[in-house]
Design a protein around this motif. Structure first.
Motif, PDB file in Angstrom:
ATOM      1  N   ARG A   1       0.978  -1.303  -0.049  1.00 13.16           N
ATOM      2  CA  ARG A   1       0.038  -0.140  -0.045  1.00 13.16           C
ATOM      3  C   ARG A   1       0.788   1.349   0.196  1.00 13.16           C
ATOM      4  N   ARG A   2       2.295   1.285   0.431  1.00 10.86           N
ATOM      5  CA  ARG A   2       3.003   2.497   0.728  1.00 10.86           C
ATOM      6  C   ARG A   2       4.190   2.156  -0.165  1.00 10.86           C
ATOM      7  N   PHE A   3       4.416   1.170  -0.645  1.00  9.80           N
ATOM      8  CA  PHE A   3       5.655   0.875  -1.516  1.00  9.80           C
ATOM      9  C   PHE A   3       5.694   1.968  -2.573  1.00  9.80           C
ATOM     10  N   VAL A   4       6.873   2.257  -2.968  1.00 14.14           N
ATOM     11  CA  VAL A   4       7.057   3.415  -4.063  1.00 14.14           C
ATOM     12  C   VAL A   4       8.464   2.706  -5.043  1.00 14.14           C
ATOM     13  N   SER A   5       8.200   2.166  -6.036  1.00 13.67           N
ATOM     14  CA  SER A   5       9.426   1.570  -6.798  1.00 13.67           C
ATOM     15  C   SER A   5      10.632   2.616  -7.064  1.00 13.67           C
ATOM     16  N   PRO A   6      11.775   2.523  -6.812  1.00 14.25           N
ATOM     17  CA  PRO A   6      12.860   3.579  -7.230  1.00 14.25           C
ATOM     18  C   PRO A   6      13.375   3.462  -8.622  1.00 14.25           C
ATOM     19  N   ALA A   7      12.619   2.420  -9.536  1.00 17.59           N
ATOM     20  CA  ALA A   7      13.029   2.344 -10.678  1.00 17.59           C
ATOM     21  C   ALA A   7      13.094   3.443 -11.754  1.00 17.59           C
ATOM     22  N   ALA A   8      11.929   3.913 -11.917  1.00 14.74           N
ATOM     23  CA  ALA A   8      11.747   5.118 -12.695  1.00 14.74           C
ATOM     24  C   ALA A   8      12.550   6.264 -12.376  1.00 14.74           C
ATOM     25  N   ALA A   9      12.804   6.701 -11.074  1.00 13.76           N
ATOM     26  CA  ALA A   9      13.432   8.029 -10.886  1.00 13.76           C
ATOM     27  C   ALA A   9      14.850   7.715 -10.659  1.00 13.76           C
ATOM     28  N   ALA A  10      15.400   6.383 -10.902  1.00 13.30           N
ATOM     29  CA  ALA A  10      16.722   6.015 -10.879  1.00 13.30           C
ATOM     30  C   ALA A  10      17.372   6.360 -12.301  1.00 13.30           C
ATOM     31  N   VAL A  11      16.603   6.315 -13.458  1.00  9.49           N
ATOM     32  CA  VAL A  11      17.254   6.548 -14.522  1.00  9.49           C
ATOM     33  C   VAL A  11      16.392   7.377 -15.659  1.00  9.49           C
ATOM     34  N   ALA A  12      17.457   7.964 -16.307  1.00  7.67           N
ATOM     35  CA  ALA A  12      16.714   9.050 -17.307  1.00  7.67           C
ATOM     36  C   ALA A  12      16.978   8.539 -18.694  1.00  7.67           C
ATOM     37  N   ASP A  13      17.958   7.714 -19.100  1.00  6.33           N
ATOM     38  CA  ASP A  13      18.119   7.249 -20.658  1.00  6.33           C
ATOM     39  C   ASP A  13      18.543   5.906 -20.456  1.00  6.33           C
ATOM     40  N   THR A  14      18.327   5.069 -19.595  1.00  6.92           N
ATOM     41  CA  THR A  14      18.456   3.680 -19.646  1.00  6.92           C
ATOM     42  C   THR A  14      17.340   2.729 -19.052  1.00  6.92           C
ATOM     43  N   ARG A  15      17.803   1.619 -18.705  1.00  9.31           N
ATOM     44  CA  ARG A  15      16.748   0.753 -18.146  1.00  9.31           C
ATOM     45  C   ARG A  15      17.176   0.477 -16.594  1.00  9.31           C
ATOM     46  N   ALA A  16      16.222   0.250 -15.720  1.00  7.23           N
ATOM     47  CA  ALA A  16      16.445  -0.268 -14.221  1.00  7.23           C
ATOM     48  C   ALA A  16      15.330  -1.177 -14.149  1.00  7.23           C
ATOM     49  N   VAL A  17      15.929  -1.920 -13.161  1.00  6.15           N
ATOM     50  CA  VAL A  17      15.153  -3.117 -12.762  1.00  6.15           C
ATOM     51  C   VAL A  17      15.043  -3.211 -11.139  1.00  6.15           C
ATOM     52  N   VAL A  18      13.839  -3.458 -10.695  1.00  5.85           N
ATOM     53  CA  VAL A  18      13.735  -3.578  -9.229  1.00  5.85           C
ATOM     54  C   VAL A  18      13.139  -4.794  -8.695  1.00  5.85           C
ATOM     55  N   VAL A  19      13.519  -5.415  -7.845  1.00  7.01           N
ATOM     56  CA  VAL A  19      13.307  -6.719  -7.302  1.00  7.01           C
ATOM     57  C   VAL A  19      13.180  -6.371  -5.854  1.00  7.01           C
ATOM     58  N   TRP A  20      11.841  -7.086  -5.404  1.00  6.91           N
ATOM     59  CA  TRP A  20      11.835  -7.269  -3.584  1.00  6.91           C
ATOM     60  C   TRP A  20      11.137  -8.283  -3.410  1.00  6.91           C
ATOM     61  N   SER A  21      11.619  -9.331  -2.729  1.00  8.01           N
ATOM     62  CA  SER A  21      11.066 -10.520  -2.435  1.00  8.01           C
ATOM     63  C   SER A  21      11.365 -11.052  -1.013  1.00  8.01           C
ATOM     64  N   GLY A  22      10.452 -12.012  -0.713  1.00 10.77           N
ATOM     65  CA  GLY A  22      10.714 -12.383   0.734  1.00 10.77           C
ATOM     66  C   GLY A  22       9.539 -13.420   1.132  1.00 10.77           C
ATOM     67  N   LEU A  23       9.825 -14.169   2.230  1.00 11.74           N
ATOM     68  CA  LEU A  23       9.009 -15.180   2.773  1.00 11.74           C
ATOM     69  C   LEU A  23       7.787 -14.509   3.400  1.00 11.74           C
ATOM     70  N   ARG A  24       7.730 -13.277   3.862  1.00 10.71           N
ATOM     71  CA  ARG A  24       6.690 -12.635   4.432  1.00 10.71           C
ATOM     72  C   ARG A  24       6.514 -11.087   4.201  1.00 10.71           C
ATOM     73  N   ASP A  25       5.314 -10.736   4.195  1.00 10.67           N
ATOM     74  CA  ASP A  25       5.269  -9.197   4.263  1.00 10.67           C
ATOM     75  C   ASP A  25       4.638  -9.021   5.553  1.00 10.67           C
ATOM     76  N   GLN A  26       4.112  -7.733   5.776  1.00  5.95           N
ATOM     77  CA  GLN A  26       3.518  -7.427   7.060  1.00  5.95           C
ATOM     78  C   GLN A  26       2.352  -8.054   7.463  1.00  5.95           C
ATOM     79  N   HIS A  27       2.025  -8.951   6.484  1.00  9.22           N
ATOM     80  CA  HIS A  27       0.784  -9.756   6.921  1.00  9.22           C
ATOM     81  C   HIS A  27       1.233 -11.290   7.103  1.00  9.22           C
ATOM     82  N   GLY A  28       2.435 -11.615   7.024  1.00 14.05           N
ATOM     83  CA  GLY A  28       2.992 -12.721   7.220  1.00 14.05           C
ATOM     84  C   GLY A  28       2.902 -13.572   5.967  1.00 14.05           C
ATOM     85  N   GLN A  29       2.556 -13.057   4.635  1.00 14.32           N
ATOM     86  CA  GLN A  29       2.554 -13.929   3.562  1.00 14.32           C
ATOM     87  C   GLN A  29       3.780 -13.839   2.749  1.00 14.32           C
TER      88      GLN A  29
END
Length: 680
Positions: free
Chosen positions: A538-566
């Motif tokens: 609900r609050r996450f903002v990917s930094p991908a777009a702000a990180a680049v002006a003329d190239t590509r950026a890839v953002v990955v965030w992965s984990g066993l549990r979020d704030q709800h335990g999923q």
């Protein structure tokens, strides 16, 4: 050296061995050095023993003791019924008439039992029991006990021998059998002679000359890459106290991963070798001293004032993270290139650079076997593994020739899939990273930092600023420009500790990631954080777009549990400053935007919620293949990398939303005093 180096399993002729020992003992004495008439008679006769014991006399002893004696002791008695000066601290060893059961006469069984834990193992219990059941062999000694254990018997019927002296502050020492005990006492006799400090002439005879020739040949064998044969020979010579053996052998052992037992005896105090041998000793001290530096002088005992001062100066450099290993010639050029690779996470490439230049390495003197100072370098040291140490030692160098070893396998598996595997400590529960194409690592901090908060301090306590700080501050090579907010290479633990000290206030809406940076393959750089703050879609903002002006950026965030335990997984890709596509799997649902390539389509990976955890590995494999990227596992887990603090990965609070602020107050004793408040 007749009989001296015979193994415990080969036939042993006692008389030549005992005659050699007796003659060398007599030759080692200066006038008036004998203890009394018996010793003087032994010196003139060149015989430390006694007349042989007959079979009847041996049998009578066994009848008295109620046990048949072990073979090697029986064979010894048949040549000499007792022995004088067994080593340096047993002046008279029992023959058939003086041997007796100890039966805890010393009370040491009770003493050892007092210091045992309730769950003491067999070895600890034996340390106490030996004093009740052992057969005592010492008759006169310097408070040194010699006991044979009738319960510690090998397949040949040999009893183990235990020696103990209270002034040694060590547990009883085990010798495999009586023959091994006597051979080790002969070695002790030679070792004490080699270490005499009374001004007597250096003792030289056929044995010492043969051993010194063995050491010299071992030195050459080590430089030819035949380190195992060399170490065996050096260990044998070390038992006799030959002056070069320990220092040479320790160089091999340090590259095999041994640290606490290594001292480079007699070599580290030589100014020629100090630049290479001193740093590993200082690094070991720094790792375990807990700021008690009084013991550092002991590590370089015998050194002059200049070398002691160098040791403490090196210690200061290491604690400040400023120690940098250098070497001469072409190998030194390779060292600089390897450091530059290691600082950006290319640890396998750095090792290939170092190992490839080893044949060009130049020793500092005849007793220098291999480059060693690099193991204390904060960037190069993590490259060392036992396998790589063996590869280094197996490489011909220092002007010698031999067969080159097969290269060791790389430590990094490549790609990204290793992130789906448990880490060694099973502590990595989640992770996030940013990959940016056609951008050098030192430019990432400037792209990921929040330009509105440049005045904030980074994890190293440095104020946000541009310029060339990293290259001047660190040991990098070339003309790389470190961007703002980039710290010198350090471990993640060190970076987090500095960040806690540098930040005075932390907000639940302020998720500024502390990320390690480096190269992610050809044309890509990465910023990576393990175990970040909880993921909240609900609050996450990917930094991908702000990180680049003329190239590509890839953002990955992965984990066993979020704030709800999923379990959760997020992927977003931006190009030319705009997000192209993204998807987030959380709470059993996928939310996607943009035109996602078939290879990364989340519908291919996420099915039933109970199987969602299995999607992580194939997703990571797909991302690695789609973009041709990788993350260096060894550098991220075991190495030191530059770090930077990014802009927040969460949006600012909206009207009416509350959040928590933690303010850290540092007192005079440097202990944190956290205060919490909730702000609207």
């Amino acid at each position: 050296m007749t009989g001296i180096t015979a193994s415990d399993t080969t036939a042993f002729d006692w008389r030549p061995f005992l005659l050699t020992w007796s003659g060398e003992w007599a030759d080692s004495l200066s006038d008036g050095e004998t203890r009394g008439e018996d010793d003087e008679a032994a010196r003139r006769a060149r015989w430390l023993g006694f007349p042989p014991a007959s079979e009847e006399r041996i049998a009578a002893m066994e009848e008295r003791l109620g046990r048949r004696m072990p073979p090697s002791y029986r064979e010894f008695l048949a040549v000499s019924d007792g022995w004088r000066h067994a080593g340096g601290f047993v002046w008279l060893l029992a023959g058939t008439g003086a041997t007796r059961w100890h039966d805890n006469e010393s009370g040491l069984a009770d003493l050892f039992e007092e210091h045992q834990d309730e769950d003491a193992g067999p070895e600890e219990r034996r340390e106490a029991d030996i004093w009740r059941r052992g057969l005592q062999l010492d008759v006169e000694s310097d408070v040194t006990h010699v006991l044979m254990d009738p319960e510690d018997v090998d397949e040949d019927g040999e009893w183990a021998v235990y020696t103990w002296a209270g002034w040694r502050a060590a547990p009883p020492e085990r010798h495999a059998n009586f023959r091994a005990f006597m051979r080790e006492m002969f070695q002790e006799f030679h070792s004490l002679l080699a270490r005499r400090t009374d001004g007597a002439p250096v003792f030289v005879n056929d044995t010492t000359r043969e051993l010194d020739a063995l050491v010299e040949e071992a030195r050459l064998e080590a430089l030819r890459g035949r380190w195992e044969q060399a170490l065996t020979a050096l260990d044998e010579a070390k038992k006799y106290g030959r002056p070069r053996a320990a220092g040479l052998g320790d160089q091999i052992r340090r590259l095999l991963g041994e640290t606490s037992t290594v001292s480079f005896e007699n070599l580290v105090t030589d100014p020629r070798y100090a630049p290479e041998l001193l740093p590993p000793l200082v690094a070991e001290h720094a790792a375990h001293s807990y700021r008690d530096d009084s013991t550092l002088r002991y590590r370089v005992r015998g050194a002059g004032d200049d070398l002691v001062s160098l040791a403490y100066a090196t210690l200061d450099e290491m604690r400040a993270g400023m120690y940098r290993y250098t070497a001469a010639g072409p190998f030194g050029v390779a060292v600089e290139r390897a450091r530059e690779q290691a600082r950006w996470g290319e640890t396998d490439g750095a090792w290939q650079t170092l190992s490839g230049a080893l044949p060009l390495w130049e020793p500092l003197g005849p007793d220098h076997l291999a480059p060693l100072g690099w193991v204390a370098d904060p960037l190069l040291g993590p490259l060392l593994t036992p396998e790589r140490g063996r590869e280094l030692l197996s490489t011909p160098r220092g002007g010698q020739t031999g067969e080159a070893p097969a290269p060791t396998a790389g430590l990094d598996p490549g790609g990204l899939a290793w992130l789906a595997e448990p880490d060694p400590g099973n502590n990595r529960r989640s992770y996030r990273f940013v990959l940016v194409e056609n951008v050098e690592p030192w430019d990432l901090p400037g792209l990921l930092a929040d330009t509105d908060t440049d005045a904030d301090t980074d994890a190293g306590g440095h104020e946000g600023q541009g310029g060339h700080g990293g290259e001047d501050r660190d040991a990098g090579v070339g003309s790389a420009e470190d961007g703002p907010l980039m710290n010198e290479p350090m471990t993640v633990w060190e970076a987090r500790r500095r960040l806690r000290h540098a930040r005075g206030e932390v907000s639940s809406f302020d998720d500024r990631a502390l990320m390690a940076i480096g190269r992610a393959g050809a044309g890509w750089s990465f910023a990576f954080e393990a175990d970040p703050a909880p993921f909240d879609p609900r609050r996450f903002v990917s930094p991908a777009a702000a990180a680049v002006a003329d190239t590509r950026a890839v953002v990955v965030w992965s984990g066993l549990r979020d704030q709800h335990g999923q379990p959760f997984f997020h992927l977003s890709v931006a190009h030319d400053g705009a997000e192209q596509y993204a998807f987030t799997y959380a709470a059993g649902e996928v939310r996607a935007s943009g035109e996602i390539p078939r290879a990364l389509d989340p519908s291919r990976f996420f099915g039933a919620p109970e199987n969602s955890a299995a999607a992580e590995r194939p997703l990571l494999e797909a991302v690695a293949e789609e973009f041709g990227v990788r993350l260096p596992r060894h550098a991220l887990v075991n190495g030191r990398l530059h770090t930077c603090t990014t802009r927040s990965w969460t949006r600012p609070p909206r009207d009416g939303e509350t959040y928590t602020v933690i303010r850290v107050l540092m007192g005079h004793d440097d202990r944190a005093d956290p205060l919490q408040e909730r702000r609207p």
